[in-house]
Scaffold this motif. Structure first.
Motif, PDB file in Angstrom:
ATOM      1  N   UNK A 184       0.936  -1.207   0.213  1.00 25.18           N
ATOM      2  CA  UNK A 184      -0.159  -0.103  -0.025  1.00 25.18           C
ATOM      3  C   UNK A 184       0.858   1.481   0.017  1.00 25.18           C
ATOM      4  N   UNK A 185       2.067   1.012   0.422  1.00 30.41           N
ATOM      5  CA  UNK A 185       2.902   2.286   0.284  1.00 30.41           C
ATOM      6  C   UNK A 185       3.311   2.495  -1.153  1.00 30.41           C
ATOM      7  N   UNK A 186       3.322   1.756  -1.945  1.00 29.75           N
ATOM      8  CA  UNK A 186       3.586   1.880  -3.234  1.00 29.75           C
ATOM      9  C   UNK A 186       2.566   2.225  -4.408  1.00 29.75           C
ATOM     10  N   UNK A 187       1.312   2.405  -3.870  1.00 28.82           N
ATOM     11  CA  UNK A 187       0.195   2.842  -4.635  1.00 28.82           C
ATOM     12  C   UNK A 187      -0.093   4.366  -4.214  1.00 28.82           C
ATOM     13  N   UNK A 188      -1.133   4.749  -5.200  1.00 26.94           N
ATOM     14  CA  UNK A 188      -1.671   6.100  -5.146  1.00 26.94           C
ATOM     15  C   UNK A 188      -2.823   5.845  -4.188  1.00 26.94           C
ATOM     16  N   UNK A 189      -3.682   7.083  -3.816  1.00 23.69           N
ATOM     17  CA  UNK A 189      -4.734   6.715  -2.623  1.00 23.69           C
ATOM     18  C   UNK A 189      -5.698   5.819  -2.990  1.00 23.69           C
ATOM     19  N   UNK A 190      -5.813   5.616  -4.364  1.00 20.46           N
ATOM     20  CA  UNK A 190      -7.177   4.870  -5.063  1.00 20.46           C
ATOM     21  C   UNK A 190      -6.664   3.398  -4.853  1.00 20.46           C
ATOM     22  N   UNK A 191      -5.458   3.113  -4.427  1.00 20.53           N
ATOM     23  CA  UNK A 191      -4.828   1.827  -4.346  1.00 20.53           C
ATOM     24  C   UNK A 191      -5.209   0.802  -5.493  1.00 20.53           C
TER      25      UNK A 191
END
Length: 214
Positions: A184-191
């Motif tokens: 999740x630390x590697x994705x934009x807020x939309x996941x």
């Protein structure tokens, strides 16, 4: 040096520079095309221009002196049906030597039948190969909440399309990104869409399968 000779020398140098510049442009135009037909994962959704894996691919090709010109024909939100409908025109326009197909994720998000995704990918591979291009399929996987059976069938689909057609395949474009403990630390807020820092890893995944085709 007299003023007249100086002006003649400057003019001579300017002509030489312009000729070299024009020659470089011509060489770039004549370079074989690597066409990427994908969705938002390839279209730099949510990123600064130049941060996506496709732009990084062009830089790597340049750095390694591989004379390919990358054309990014990716559209955010596109499905395999959309890619299938627009690929023939892109083939006629760009006449690519290599086609990378990065589609299918939006089919799964929309709950489209796996059979239609498979048919569309098969048709795209066939038409690209008929146009004389080598093909690479970039595979995708879905989150566990889709169910284990569906997830396995979807992940296997890309290999099943690529193998009989003798096309190259990347089993999972987001390997090392979506399957890590801190994903999740590697994705934009939309996941859904990876951050810029994930795109070099995505490029590495593509590069392993692409390099033998170059």
């Amino acid at each position: 040096m007299s003023g007249l000779r100086r002006r003649a020398w400057v003019a001579h140098c300017s002509v030489g520079l312009l000729a070299g510049w024009a020659s470089g442009l011509a060489a770039a135009a004549d370079a074989p095309v690597l066409l990427v037909v994908g969705d938002s994962l390839s279209a730099e959704y949510g990123l600064k221009a130049g941060d996506g894996w496709v732009a990084l691919l062009q830089k790597r090709l340049n750095d390694q002196k591989k004379p390919y010109r990358v054309v990014n024909a990716s559209i955010s939100g596109d499905t395999t049906a959309g890619g299938r409908s627009r690929l023939p025109a892109a083939l006629r326009t760009h006449k690519p030597a290599i086609v990378v197909i990065e589609l299918g994720g939006n089919d799964a998000l929309r709950g489209l039948p796996l059979s239609s995704t498979r048919d569309n990918l098969q048709a795209m591979v066939k038409v690209a190969q008929a146009a004389g291009a080598k093909v690479l399929l970039a595979g995708m996987q879905v989150p566990p909440n889709y169910g284990s059976a569906y997830g396995k069938d979807f992940a296997d689909l890309f290999e099943q399309v690529a193998k009989p057609a003798r096309a190259a395949v990347v089993p999972f474009l987001l390997k090392g990104v979506a399957d890590r403990a801190d994903a999740m630390d590697w994705f934009q807020p939309d996941r859904i869409h990876p951050l810029a820092k994930a795109h070099p890893l995505m490029l590495d995944n593509v590069w392993q399968a692409l390099k033998p085709l170059l």
